[in-house]
Design a protein around this motif. Sequence first.
Motif, PDB file in Angstrom:
ATOM      1  N   ASN A  71       0.814  -1.216   0.000  1.00  0.00           N
ATOM      2  CA  ASN A  71       0.000   0.000   0.000  1.00  0.00           C
ATOM      3  C   ASN A  71       0.848   1.267   0.000  1.00  0.00           C
ATOM      4  O   ASN A  71       0.491   2.253  -0.640  1.00  0.00           O
ATOM      5  CB  ASN A  71      -0.962  -0.009   1.192  1.00  0.00           C
ATOM      6  N   LYS A  72       1.970   1.247   0.704  1.00  0.00           N
ATOM      7  CA  LYS A  72       2.839   2.423   0.755  1.00  0.00           C
ATOM      8  C   LYS A  72       3.331   2.795  -0.644  1.00  0.00           C
ATOM      9  O   LYS A  72       3.441   3.983  -0.971  1.00  0.00           O
ATOM     10  CB  LYS A  72       4.048   2.179   1.661  1.00  0.00           C
ATOM     11  N   LYS A  73       3.631   1.779  -1.476  1.00  0.00           N
ATOM     12  CA  LYS A  73       4.156   2.046  -2.825  1.00  0.00           C
ATOM     13  C   LYS A  73       3.141   2.799  -3.679  1.00  0.00           C
ATOM     14  O   LYS A  73       3.527   3.539  -4.576  1.00  0.00           O
ATOM     15  CB  LYS A  73       4.555   0.741  -3.525  1.00  0.00           C
ATOM     16  N   LYS A  74       1.871   2.623  -3.395  1.00  0.00           N
ATOM     17  CA  LYS A  74       0.826   3.291  -4.190  1.00  0.00           C
ATOM     18  C   LYS A  74       0.865   4.808  -4.036  1.00  0.00           C
ATOM     19  O   LYS A  74       0.443   5.527  -4.935  1.00  0.00           O
ATOM     20  CB  LYS A  74      -0.560   2.786  -3.770  1.00  0.00           C
ATOM     21  N   ASN A  75       1.357   5.269  -2.888  1.00  0.00           N
ATOM     22  CA  ASN A  75       1.301   6.695  -2.571  1.00  0.00           C
ATOM     23  C   ASN A  75       2.648   7.410  -2.610  1.00  0.00           C
ATOM     24  O   ASN A  75       2.705   8.597  -2.325  1.00  0.00           O
ATOM     25  CB  ASN A  75       0.678   6.882  -1.180  1.00  0.00           C
ATOM     26  N   GLU A  76       3.692   6.682  -2.919  1.00  0.00           N
ATOM     27  CA  GLU A  76       5.023   7.289  -2.887  1.00  0.00           C
ATOM     28  C   GLU A  76       5.734   7.127  -4.232  1.00  0.00           C
ATOM     29  O   GLU A  76       5.545   6.122  -4.917  1.00  0.00           O
ATOM     30  CB  GLU A  76       5.885   6.641  -1.797  1.00  0.00           C
ATOM     31  N   PRO A  77       6.567   8.102  -4.596  1.00  0.00           N
ATOM     32  CA  PRO A  77       7.316   8.000  -5.858  1.00  0.00           C
ATOM     33  C   PRO A  77       8.418   6.946  -5.754  1.00  0.00           C
ATOM     34  O   PRO A  77       8.835   6.555  -4.653  1.00  0.00           O
ATOM     35  CB  PRO A  77       7.915   9.402  -6.018  1.00  0.00           C
ATOM     36  N   GLU A  78       8.902   6.501  -6.907  1.00  0.00           N
ATOM     37  CA  GLU A  78       9.934   5.467  -6.935  1.00  0.00           C
ATOM     38  C   GLU A  78      11.204   5.877  -6.198  1.00  0.00           C
ATOM     39  O   GLU A  78      11.910   5.025  -5.685  1.00  0.00           O
ATOM     40  CB  GLU A  78      10.245   5.055  -8.370  1.00  0.00           C
ATOM     41  N   GLU A  79      11.505   7.160  -6.130  1.00  0.00           N
ATOM     42  CA  GLU A  79      12.697   7.588  -5.393  1.00  0.00           C
ATOM     43  C   GLU A  79      12.580   7.208  -3.920  1.00  0.00           C
ATOM     44  O   GLU A  79      13.565   6.863  -3.274  1.00  0.00           O
ATOM     45  CB  GLU A  79      12.936   9.086  -5.550  1.00  0.00           C
ATOM     46  N   LYS A  80      11.376   7.253  -3.379  1.00  0.00           N
ATOM     47  CA  LYS A  80      11.142   6.830  -1.999  1.00  0.00           C
ATOM     48  C   LYS A  80      11.339   5.317  -1.884  1.00  0.00           C
ATOM     49  O   LYS A  80      11.869   4.821  -0.883  1.00  0.00           O
ATOM     50  CB  LYS A  80       9.737   7.241  -1.562  1.00  0.00           C
ATOM     51  N   TRP A  81      10.917   4.582  -2.909  1.00  0.00           N
ATOM     52  CA  TRP A  81      11.096   3.129  -2.918  1.00  0.00           C
ATOM     53  C   TRP A  81      12.578   2.786  -2.778  1.00  0.00           C
ATOM     54  O   TRP A  81      12.939   1.860  -2.068  1.00  0.00           O
ATOM     55  CB  TRP A  81      10.555   2.517  -4.196  1.00  0.00           C
ATOM     56  N   LEU A  82      13.421   3.541  -3.490  1.00  0.00           N
ATOM     57  CA  LEU A  82      14.870   3.308  -3.408  1.00  0.00           C
ATOM     58  C   LEU A  82      15.366   3.472  -1.974  1.00  0.00           C
ATOM     59  O   LEU A  82      16.207   2.702  -1.513  1.00  0.00           O
ATOM     60  CB  LEU A  82      15.623   4.271  -4.321  1.00  0.00           C
ATOM     61  N   GLU A  83      14.868   4.491  -1.272  1.00  0.00           N
ATOM     62  CA  GLU A  83      15.263   4.704   0.123  1.00  0.00           C
ATOM     63  C   GLU A  83      14.897   3.491   0.970  1.00  0.00           C
ATOM     64  O   GLU A  83      15.696   3.032   1.786  1.00  0.00           O
ATOM     65  CB  GLU A  83      14.557   5.933   0.697  1.00  0.00           C
ATOM     66  N   TRP A  84      13.679   2.995   0.795  1.00  0.00           N
ATOM     67  CA  TRP A  84      13.239   1.833   1.571  1.00  0.00           C
ATOM     68  C   TRP A  84      14.127   0.626   1.305  1.00  0.00           C
ATOM     69  O   TRP A  84      14.550  -0.055   2.228  1.00  0.00           O
ATOM     70  CB  TRP A  84      11.795   1.469   1.242  1.00  0.00           C
ATOM     71  N   LEU A  85      14.377   0.359   0.025  1.00  0.00           N
ATOM     72  CA  LEU A  85      15.181  -0.806  -0.345  1.00  0.00           C
ATOM     73  C   LEU A  85      16.607  -0.692   0.197  1.00  0.00           C
ATOM     74  O   LEU A  85      17.156  -1.657   0.718  1.00  0.00           O
ATOM     75  CB  LEU A  85      15.198  -0.982  -1.864  1.00  0.00           C
ATOM     76  N   ALA A  86      17.199   0.483   0.083  1.00  0.00           N
ATOM     77  CA  ALA A  86      18.575   0.683   0.545  1.00  0.00           C
ATOM     78  C   ALA A  86      18.675   0.586   2.070  1.00  0.00           C
ATOM     79  O   ALA A  86      19.716   0.218   2.601  1.00  0.00           O
ATOM     80  CB  ALA A  86      19.107   2.027   0.062  1.00  0.00           C
ATOM     81  N   ALA A  87      17.587   0.884   2.772  1.00  0.00           N
ATOM     82  CA  ALA A  87      17.600   0.873   4.231  1.00  0.00           C
ATOM     83  C   ALA A  87      17.398  -0.524   4.815  1.00  0.00           C
ATOM     84  O   ALA A  87      17.752  -0.774   5.970  1.00  0.00           O
ATOM     85  CB  ALA A  87      16.512   1.806   4.766  1.00  0.00           C
TER      86      ALA A  87
END
Length: 118
Positions: A71-87
């Motif tokens: 659900n979080k991915k639906k509301n956030e840009p891919e740049e935010k996804w990168l932060e999550w993955l890197a963390a």
Amino acid sequence: MLTMYSYPPCGTCRKAKKWLDEHAIPYKEINIAEHPPTRDMLRRLIDQSGVPMDKFFNTSGQHYRVGDFKNKKKNEPEEKWLEWLAADGMLIKRPIVFDEEKATVGFSEETFKEEWAE
């Protein structure tokens, strides 16, 4: 030489290692949980793989489900996804195998034959 981000208890990672070993393909292994790829490295791997960033999420993993990333991915840009993955390396689908030119995510014998067999 190849580099492989993997997680030792992961059955898919063990299959990939076995395949590489059986084909005498040398690789350096990095524990993705202890040393997740940086944001810049993830961007490079995504670009080299030709796979959409969405496919880099370990959607069957506990961290993904508990964190409600679907659900979080639906509301956030891919740049935010990168932060999550890197963390959190446990959010990343594995193994990721790469060299200087290309990358694969997950394990498929057919894909490994196409990309990594010499």
